[in-house]
Design a protein around this motif. Structure first.
Motif, PDB file in Angstrom:
ATOM      1  N   ASP A   1      38.426  41.844  35.515  1.00  0.00           N
ATOM      2  CA  ASP A   1      39.400  42.472  36.411  1.00  0.00           C
ATOM      3  C   ASP A   1      40.845  42.285  35.973  1.00  0.00           C
ATOM      4  O   ASP A   1      41.776  42.575  36.729  1.00  0.00           O
ATOM      5  CB  ASP A   1      39.240  41.920  37.840  1.00  0.00           C
ATOM      6  N   LYS A   2      41.075  41.800  34.750  1.00  0.00           N
ATOM      7  CA  LYS A   2      42.430  41.432  34.332  1.00  0.00           C
ATOM      8  C   LYS A   2      43.419  42.599  34.387  1.00  0.00           C
ATOM      9  O   LYS A   2      44.554  42.438  34.850  1.00  0.00           O
ATOM     10  CB  LYS A   2      42.396  40.831  32.924  1.00  0.00           C
ATOM     11  N   LEU A   3      43.011  43.789  33.917  1.00  0.00           N
ATOM     12  CA  LEU A   3      43.924  44.923  33.914  1.00  0.00           C
ATOM     13  C   LEU A   3      44.183  45.432  35.330  1.00  0.00           C
ATOM     14  O   LEU A   3      45.317  45.764  35.685  1.00  0.00           O
ATOM     15  CB  LEU A   3      43.379  46.053  33.040  1.00  0.00           C
TER      16      LEU A   3
ATOM     17  N   ASP B   1      48.549  32.777  40.223  1.00  0.00           N
ATOM     18  CA  ASP B   1      47.426  32.046  40.806  1.00  0.00           C
ATOM     19  C   ASP B   1      47.302  32.317  42.305  1.00  0.00           C
ATOM     20  O   ASP B   1      46.195  32.388  42.847  1.00  0.00           O
ATOM     21  CB  ASP B   1      47.609  30.551  40.547  1.00  0.00           C
ATOM     22  N   ARG B   2      48.443  32.513  42.938  1.00  0.00           N
ATOM     23  CA  ARG B   2      48.464  32.772  44.381  1.00  0.00           C
ATOM     24  C   ARG B   2      47.688  34.029  44.745  1.00  0.00           C
ATOM     25  O   ARG B   2      47.082  34.112  45.827  1.00  0.00           O
ATOM     26  CB  ARG B   2      49.922  32.896  44.825  1.00  0.00           C
TER      27      ARG B   2
ATOM     28  N   ASP C   1      37.838  37.931  42.661  1.00  0.00           N
ATOM     29  CA  ASP C   1      38.428  38.514  41.457  1.00  0.00           C
ATOM     30  C   ASP C   1      37.834  37.887  40.201  1.00  0.00           C
ATOM     31  O   ASP C   1      37.706  36.662  40.103  1.00  0.00           O
ATOM     32  CB  ASP C   1      39.947  38.284  41.436  1.00  0.00           C
ATOM     33  N   LYS C   2      37.496  38.740  39.244  1.00  0.00           N
ATOM     34  CA  LYS C   2      37.013  38.261  37.956  1.00  0.00           C
ATOM     35  C   LYS C   2      38.202  38.130  37.017  1.00  0.00           C
ATOM     36  O   LYS C   2      38.397  38.911  36.088  1.00  0.00           O
ATOM     37  CB  LYS C   2      35.972  39.219  37.392  1.00  0.00           C
ATOM     38  N   VAL C   3      39.012  37.122  37.312  1.00  0.00           N
ATOM     39  CA  VAL C   3      40.244  36.885  36.568  1.00  0.00           C
ATOM     40  C   VAL C   3      40.404  35.391  36.343  1.00  0.00           C
ATOM     41  O   VAL C   3      40.234  34.592  37.274  1.00  0.00           O
ATOM     42  CB  VAL C   3      41.474  37.417  37.331  1.00  0.00           C
TER      43      VAL C   3
END
Length: 359
Positions: free
Chosen positions: A60-62, A123-124, A130-132
């Motif tokens: 999910d980074k993008l 981080d918040r 989320d896959k991050v």
């Protein structure tokens, strides 16, 4: 790693008068004028290890970054990158960030004095679903800027086909050191940003300087930053300003959909509501930042940065849009000044070049 690199730098005349946390960089090599000239006409090398290098990985980074900052990450493929701004919910700037998408992650280059804040901010907003994954690579990597029109010629000594599109990047080898070579010097002049493993920093520095790159200290970098118009955190990028006012239109996508601060930015653009804008200001003497800018008896802005170069003093200042822009004659404290355009900044719609001070 740091000791070896600092030993090489001290042997080249480096002084370490200023420090940023536990990652001091050379303040000067006693050659500031030569280094500036090299950046404009040849090639200079600046140590930027004190800048933060954060990494986001996971499926999910993008999507995550797309929703957290001003630029369009969904369009980026591995090997591409962009500049983006992280803002608050009211569109106040947190930091101007360079982002590079790799096959497995996104590397973020953040300002030295924003590293911890950006870590906490990101981080918040990472929720359990989320896959991050967020990590800090600052302590284990090195980073340099190769600045100047001769950068490509220098890199050809290693048969490197350097990336030619702004924001593009690739893995290359320089004398056996693996380097992520990113198009863009960081100050709006031709060049590259180089990132390597920390224990290879000294070797990379030595290879580049032996090939002809002129060492540049942080003091000369700061002069270039101001003269080119790159806004800096705690100077031009603060809670007082948004990215449109800061001249960072090139970092904003107006059609990508929702993200933090999007509603405010869209409204300012739609209704042409940018009340102040960042400009360069040519001065007849040095003036301390925070000094008011006036036209006649009216305060029309504030100086945010100032440097002195071969042609005199030069600064950056926020000026009220209604007061005018390029060509406006101003007074900054005891100094006379003229508002001028600077290369790094962009604007979304025409601005006045003269006029009465804003009420």
């Amino acid at each position: 790693m740091t000791t070896d690199l600092e030993t090489l730098q001290k042997a080249a005349g480096a002084t370490f008068e200023s420090e940023d946390g536990d990652r001091p960089v050379p303040d000067s090599f006693g050659n500031d004028g030569e280094a500036i000239a090299a950046a404009r006409n040849g090639v200079a090398l600046c140590d930027r290890r004190h800048w933060g290098r954060l990494q986001l990985s996971g499926d999910d980074k993008l999507r995550f970054l797309h929703n957290q900052s001003t630029n369009d990450f969904q369009r980026l493929q591995p090997g591409r990158g962009c500049e983006t701004v992280f803002v608050t919910s009211t569109a106040r700037t947190i930091d101007l960030v360079s982002a590079y998408v790799t096959e497995t992650a996104v590397l973020l280059l953040v300002s030295p004095n924003r590293r911890q804040k950006m870590l906490q901010w990101l981080d918040r907003y990472i929720f359990p679903a989320d896959k991050v994954e967020l990590s800090d690579l600052t302590e284990t990597t090195g980073m340099f800027s190769l600045i100047g029109p001769e950068a490509d010629r220098l890199l050809k000594q290693w048969d490197i086909a350097a990336p030619q599109t702004d924001g593009s990047h690739a893995i290359v080898a320089i004398d056996g050191t693996e380097v992520r070579l990113c198009r863009g010097s960081g100050v709006g002049l031709p060049g590259y940003t180089l990132i390597c493993e920390g224990d290879r920093s000294a070797s990379l520095w030595q290879s580049l300087t032996e090939a002809g790159a002129v060492p540049m200290g942080d003091r000369a970098w700061e002069r270039l930053r101001v003269e080119q118009g790159r806004p800096a955190s705690d100077r031009e990028l603060t809670d007082d300003y948004n990215p449109l006012e800061a001249g960072l239109w090139q970092t904003i996508s107006f059609d990508k959909g929702c993200y933090i601060g999007q509603e405010t930015i869209a409204r300012l653009n739609t209704y042409k509501g940018v009340k102040q804008q960042l400009w360069g200001v040519r001065l007849d003497r040095r003036v301390e930042p925070e000094t008011p800018v006036t036209v006649g008896e009216d305060k029309v802005g504030k100086l945010t940065s100032c440097t002195v170069g071969d042609t005199g003093a030069f600064g950056l200042a926020y000026i009220r849009t209604k007061a005018g822009g390029e060509g406006l004659s101003v007074r900054v404290g005891e100094a006379q000044g003229e508002i001028v355009a600077v290369p790094f900044l962009t604007r979304g719609y025409p601005t006045q070049t003269s006029g009465d001070a804003a009420e």
